[in-house]
Design an enzyme around this catalytic site. Sequence first.
Site, PDB file in Angstrom:
ATOM      1  N   GLU A   1     -14.735 -25.428 -17.137  1.00 37.70           N
ATOM      2  CA  GLU A   1     -13.681 -26.276 -16.570  1.00 37.70           C
ATOM      3  C   GLU A   1     -13.713 -26.181 -15.038  1.00 37.70           C
ATOM      4  OE1 GLU A   1      -8.770 -26.635 -16.822  1.00 37.70           O
ATOM      5  OE2 GLU A   1      -9.795 -24.854 -17.588  1.00 37.70           O
TER       6      GLU A   1
ATOM      7  N   LYS B   1      -8.469 -33.945 -19.305  1.00 32.90           N
ATOM      8  CA  LYS B   1      -7.693 -32.909 -19.977  1.00 32.90           C
ATOM      9  C   LYS B   1      -6.356 -33.490 -20.427  1.00 32.90           C
ATOM     10  CE  LYS B   1      -6.389 -28.031 -19.340  1.00 32.90           C
ATOM     11  NZ  LYS B   1      -6.516 -26.869 -18.430  1.00 32.90           N
TER      12      LYS B   1
ATOM     13  N   CYS C   1     -10.098 -26.471 -22.001  1.00 36.13           N
ATOM     14  CA  CYS C   1      -9.284 -25.251 -22.032  1.00 36.13           C
ATOM     15  C   CYS C   1      -8.044 -25.386 -22.907  1.00 36.13           C
ATOM     16  CB  CYS C   1      -8.930 -24.824 -20.608  1.00 36.13           C
ATOM     17  SG  CYS C   1      -8.631 -23.023 -20.468  1.00 36.13           S
TER      18      CYS C   1
END
Length: 544
Positions: free
Chosen positions: A41, A112, A148
């Site tokens: 990330e 994300k 994540c």
Amino acid sequence: MRILIAQINPVVGNLKENKRKILEGIHAARENGCSLAVFPELALTGYPPEDILLLPQFIDEVKKELKEIAGATQGIAAIVGLPRANAKPFGKPLLNSAAVLFEGKILGFQDKTLLPSYDVFDEMRYFDRAEERRVFLLFGKKIAITICEDIWQHAALSKDVSYPLDPVAEYANQNIDLLINLSASPFSQMKAERRIHVVQKAAKTLKVPALLCNQVGGQDSLIFDGYSVVCDAGGRLVRLGNGFQEDYMVWDSEVKADELVAAFDKTEETYKALILGLKDYFGKQGFKKAVIGLSGGIDSALVACIAVEALGKENVLGVSMPSRYSSEGSVKDAVDLAEALGIELRHVPIEEPFQSFLDILSPEFKGKEPDVTEENIQARVRGVILMALSNKLGHIVLSTGNKSELAMGYSTLYGDLCGGLSVINDLTKRQVYQISRWINRERDIIPVSSLEKAPSAELRPNQKDSDSLPDYEIIDTVLEAYVHDHQSPDLIAKNHGYPKELVCDLIRRIHRSEYKRRQSPPGLRVTDRAFSIGRRFPIVQGWV
């Protein structure tokens, strides 16, 4: 599909260096016969870049570097984490994205979805969330990409937040072949075990292999431990990256692999984390040498051990600064520790400057009995000496206070709290002893007397910490229950059989000391509730 999982250690804001690491990873993937290279990330910027993200020229430069990286993907694909501008006219200005690169082109982005804003995370300050969960077709495989936090909601392990949607569950009916997660998941004790569980849960639900590529390295207070994960379609752990170091991990989805059993030693892992955190705090800023005040006590001994592992014994200077109250045993313990570690030790007694301060202040103190004031003067004289050596020699002062002392305010502003980094400020006194005994498991490096004698600041005759504080066993129990678990005084008293008045007094001390902790050096985070980052309580408040 043969995939290289590039567990790299980026430097926040150093786009050229991070690009170099990414290009090296792509080259390594090609050399290992891989079709795809996966990076962590925000690999191009490092994590967390914080308010650097608010600089428009920074985001423009990120865009330029991504084009160069894309140009290196001839015959190979890469998935790279980076921030990018949000094209929508509303919402936050940026997106936390995974760029999918192939044959010199940018095929697209997966943004994300779940943006944590708890504990050490503050992503909603910068990023807008994804509006769709895409599936990418690479080499005949349908690949879903998460970033994540997107994969954590499904395992329901977070006690801090519950999101209204689950990105993993949304892929359940899309017939994907592989789930990929780009992570910058910071270390805390036993976090690697939970991370493996998170990947296993996603793989079992989707019935496809799942891999997680995690960042490694220190960044300010945060430490990233690596331990990238691959689980097969049955949720078995089949690949695990190295901990606390960069790693290229190759996995072939067409080759059946044996199941791995991961075992983590909490004490050893914490020690390794502190070493990496200190090493990168120095190395990424160009610092080389450290200076530590060695009192002969257990805290400074542990910090010295960590510093030698992180920086090398030739780069660590110990300073013994005995006062009229220092015992011969403590001075000897400092000498013995320095000899065992092979570091230079200098002796700078503080009697003369201490007496000078007493003489200067004598008219102002007339009629008042000696108290903590005179004790603090000694600590501040030592702080002046350490900072003077830092200025003159170019060494960074390492603060040696532990979490239990910081919680109780058992420290001196502009004295033992001075320094460039607080190495063990997230370790309770119990943990300090546990790690120190682990260090001595094969031979005595830390003097046995430092481990066995009663803790003392040695700032007045025959002083012991227990003169001013309850037993550290009690302090640490209350500290962990209140700061880590947010338990009420009533519950803490009931669960541990402590008088409620004692528990309330300790909690009041924790809050009264907030102003000190705000002025202390940055510290290395190794638990889920560190004082240095992630815990936000006001100094001025009327609740406690």
